[in-house]
Design a protein around this motif. Structure first.
Motif, PDB file in Angstrom:
ATOM      1  N   PHE A  11       0.760  -1.122  -0.002  1.00 26.96           N
ATOM      2  CA  PHE A  11      -0.112  -0.012  -0.166  1.00 26.96           C
ATOM      3  C   PHE A  11       1.008   1.214  -0.067  1.00 26.96           C
ATOM      4  CE2 PHE A  11      -2.556  -3.334   1.856  1.00 26.96           C
ATOM      5  CZ  PHE A  11      -3.794  -3.299   1.169  1.00 26.96           C
ATOM      6  N   ALA A  12       0.517   1.990  -0.750  1.00 26.74           N
ATOM      7  CA  ALA A  12       1.099   3.599  -0.783  1.00 26.74           C
ATOM      8  C   ALA A  12       0.912   4.340   0.595  1.00 26.74           C
ATOM      9  CB  ALA A  12       0.803   4.110  -2.108  1.00 26.74           C
ATOM     10  N   TRP A  13       1.593   4.284   1.251  1.00 26.15           N
ATOM     11  CA  TRP A  13       1.500   4.968   2.677  1.00 26.15           C
ATOM     12  C   TRP A  13       0.900   6.334   2.536  1.00 26.15           C
ATOM     13  CZ3 TRP A  13       2.240   3.528   7.433  1.00 26.15           C
ATOM     14  CH2 TRP A  13       2.219   4.339   8.635  1.00 26.15           C
ATOM     15  N   ARG A  14       1.317   7.298   1.726  1.00 24.59           N
ATOM     16  CA  ARG A  14       0.634   8.663   1.686  1.00 24.59           C
ATOM     17  C   ARG A  14      -0.547   8.611   0.975  1.00 24.59           C
ATOM     18  NH1 ARG A  14       4.272  13.033   2.491  1.00 24.59           N
ATOM     19  NH2 ARG A  14       6.553  12.188   2.755  1.00 24.59           N
ATOM     20  N   ALA A  15      -0.974   7.605   0.478  1.00 24.61           N
ATOM     21  CA  ALA A  15      -2.336   7.634  -0.504  1.00 24.61           C
ATOM     22  C   ALA A  15      -3.510   7.283   0.570  1.00 24.61           C
ATOM     23  CB  ALA A  15      -2.472   6.636  -1.718  1.00 24.61           C
ATOM     24  N   LEU A  16      -3.258   6.797   1.444  1.00 22.16           N
ATOM     25  CA  LEU A  16      -4.329   6.299   2.372  1.00 22.16           C
ATOM     26  C   LEU A  16      -4.601   7.277   3.647  1.00 22.16           C
ATOM     27  CD1 LEU A  16      -3.389   2.592   2.389  1.00 22.16           C
ATOM     28  CD2 LEU A  16      -5.115   3.662   1.017  1.00 22.16           C
ATOM     29  N   ASP A  17      -5.659   7.301   4.290  1.00 23.05           N
ATOM     30  CA  ASP A  17      -5.925   7.863   5.564  1.00 23.05           C
ATOM     31  C   ASP A  17      -5.487   7.762   6.741  1.00 23.05           C
ATOM     32  OD1 ASP A  17      -7.686   9.531   3.695  1.00 23.05           O
ATOM     33  OD2 ASP A  17      -9.296   8.239   4.320  1.00 23.05           O
ATOM     34  N   ALA A  18      -4.909   6.361   7.049  1.00 23.75           N
ATOM     35  CA  ALA A  18      -4.412   5.924   8.020  1.00 23.75           C
ATOM     36  C   ALA A  18      -3.845   4.569   8.098  1.00 23.75           C
ATOM     37  CB  ALA A  18      -5.198   5.976   9.605  1.00 23.75           C
ATOM     38  N   PHE A  19      -2.816   4.363   8.853  1.00 17.73           N
ATOM     39  CA  PHE A  19      -2.445   2.924   8.983  1.00 17.73           C
ATOM     40  C   PHE A  19      -2.373   2.572  10.674  1.00 17.73           C
ATOM     41  CE2 PHE A  19      -0.504   3.487   4.875  1.00 17.73           C
ATOM     42  CZ  PHE A  19      -0.362   2.010   4.385  1.00 17.73           C
ATOM     43  N   TYR A  20      -2.696   1.128  10.946  1.00 11.12           N
ATOM     44  CA  TYR A  20      -2.834   0.936  12.200  1.00 11.12           C
ATOM     45  C   TYR A  20      -1.780  -0.463  12.380  1.00 11.12           C
ATOM     46  CZ  TYR A  20      -6.875   3.535  12.721  1.00 11.12           C
ATOM     47  OH  TYR A  20      -7.805   4.631  12.878  1.00 11.12           O
ATOM     48  N   GLU A  21      -1.268  -0.560  13.513  1.00 14.89           N
ATOM     49  CA  GLU A  21      -0.495  -1.944  13.903  1.00 14.89           C
ATOM     50  C   GLU A  21      -1.541  -2.207  15.108  1.00 14.89           C
ATOM     51  OE1 GLU A  21       3.811  -1.437  14.939  1.00 14.89           O
ATOM     52  OE2 GLU A  21       4.148  -0.731  12.793  1.00 14.89           O
ATOM     53  N   GLU A  22      -2.088  -3.410  14.946  1.00 18.69           N
ATOM     54  CA  GLU A  22      -2.966  -4.074  15.818  1.00 18.69           C
ATOM     55  C   GLU A  22      -4.107  -2.893  16.104  1.00 18.69           C
ATOM     56  OE1 GLU A  22      -3.248  -6.985  16.856  1.00 18.69           O
ATOM     57  OE2 GLU A  22      -1.047  -7.396  16.002  1.00 18.69           O
ATOM     58  N   ASP A  23      -4.301  -2.271  17.367  1.00 17.16           N
ATOM     59  CA  ASP A  23      -5.540  -1.342  17.400  1.00 17.16           C
ATOM     60  C   ASP A  23      -4.964  -0.095  17.572  1.00 17.16           C
ATOM     61  OD1 ASP A  23      -7.230  -3.230  17.621  1.00 17.16           O
ATOM     62  OD2 ASP A  23      -7.254  -3.517  19.644  1.00 17.16           O
ATOM     63  N   GLU A  24      -3.615   0.240  17.283  1.00 17.20           N
ATOM     64  CA  GLU A  24      -3.090   1.485  17.351  1.00 17.20           C
ATOM     65  C   GLU A  24      -2.719   2.150  16.048  1.00 17.20           C
ATOM     66  OE1 GLU A  24       0.087   2.136  20.324  1.00 17.20           O
ATOM     67  OE2 GLU A  24      -0.679   0.679  21.561  1.00 17.20           O
ATOM     68  N   ARG A  25      -3.263   3.506  15.887  1.00 20.54           N
ATOM     69  CA  ARG A  25      -2.732   4.223  14.856  1.00 20.54           C
ATOM     70  C   ARG A  25      -1.538   4.561  14.776  1.00 20.54           C
ATOM     71  NH1 ARG A  25      -5.405   9.586  12.236  1.00 20.54           N
ATOM     72  NH2 ARG A  25      -4.466   9.491  10.432  1.00 20.54           N
ATOM     73  N   ILE A  26      -0.686   4.367  13.450  1.00 22.83           N
ATOM     74  CA  ILE A  26       0.715   4.823  13.248  1.00 22.83           C
ATOM     75  C   ILE A  26       0.660   6.061  12.813  1.00 22.83           C
ATOM     76  CG2 ILE A  26       2.590   4.062  12.171  1.00 22.83           C
ATOM     77  CD1 ILE A  26       1.753   2.152  14.321  1.00 22.83           C
ATOM     78  N   LEU A  27       1.319   6.983  13.438  1.00 25.69           N
ATOM     79  CA  LEU A  27       1.520   8.390  13.190  1.00 25.69           C
ATOM     80  C   LEU A  27       2.755   8.653  12.211  1.00 25.69           C
ATOM     81  CD1 LEU A  27      -0.024  10.047  16.095  1.00 25.69           C
ATOM     82  CD2 LEU A  27      -1.274   9.705  13.855  1.00 25.69           C
ATOM     83  N   GLY A  28       2.808   9.367  11.203  1.00 24.91           N
ATOM     84  CA  GLY A  28       4.021   9.738  10.567  1.00 24.91           C
ATOM     85  C   GLY A  28       4.505   8.616   9.612  1.00 24.91           C
TER      86      GLY A  28
END
Length: 186
Positions: free
Chosen positions: A27-44
């Motif tokens: 997945f293209a990181w900048r193209a999506l709204d958010a990424f998660y590892e388990e239940d925590e949102r990954i910022l940056g």
């Protein structure tokens, strides 16, 4: 109900040594709204499993000068060791002449430490920074101040510090249109 162009890709015609990528999608990181590892949102950006931060207390003497003015002097600095960077020395605010620090607009974001606020010291632009609300994992440097040894004079036990080539941190703004309010809410 929303479609994003070029948000994912898949390798085809892989050589045999890359079999493990067969049937996988990236997945293209900048193209999506958010990424998660388990239940925590990954910022940056995604965390690097090999990136390390160690924080240590010390009783060494750290002094920061701008010309003839002593900006800070402490015998209780905290040193932050981060993979790939020079050690960064943090000073408790009680040991700083705060009137010498001029807050500046603009913040940067570190996915390991949080949002950084910056300070000018005299003519030296962004010569100091602080993670006022550092992430809990690095809470020991929260609200302490670190100084750029290439912008002001920083002495450790009387010896002036200099950054080695390649150890300069390039600050990044908040990523993927992520606003500072959103970072603070996590």
């Amino acid at each position: 109900g929303r479609r994003t162009e070029r948000a994912a890709w898949q390798f085809t015609g892989l050589p045999s040594y890359a079999d493990e990528l067969e049937g996988r999608v990236a997945f293209a990181w900048r193209a999506l709204d958010a990424f998660y590892e388990e239940d925590e949102r990954i910022l940056g950006h995604a965390a690097d499993a090999y990136h390390r931060i160690d924080i240590r207390d010390t009783s060494r003497t750290l002094e920061v000068r701008s010309g003839d003015t002593v900006i800070a002097r402490t015998t209780r600095p905290v040193v932050l060791y981060e993979s790939g960077f020079a050690p960064r020395w943090y000073v408790p605010r009680e040991d700083i002449k705060e009137k010498e620090l001029t807050p500046v607009e603009g913040r940067t974001f570190c996915p390991y430490k949080g949002l950084a606020d910056y300070y000018d010291i005299g003519e030296a632009k962004k010569a100091a920074w602080s993670y006022r609300e550092a992430y809990p994992e690095v809470g020991r440097v929260g609200d302490l101040v670190s100084f750029e040894p290439d912008r002001v004079e920083v002495y450790l036990d009387g010896e002036r510090l200099h950054l080695e080539p390649g150890q300069q941190v390039v600050p990044h703004g908040v990523d993927r249109s992520l606003g500072t309010d959103e970072v603070l809410s996590h």
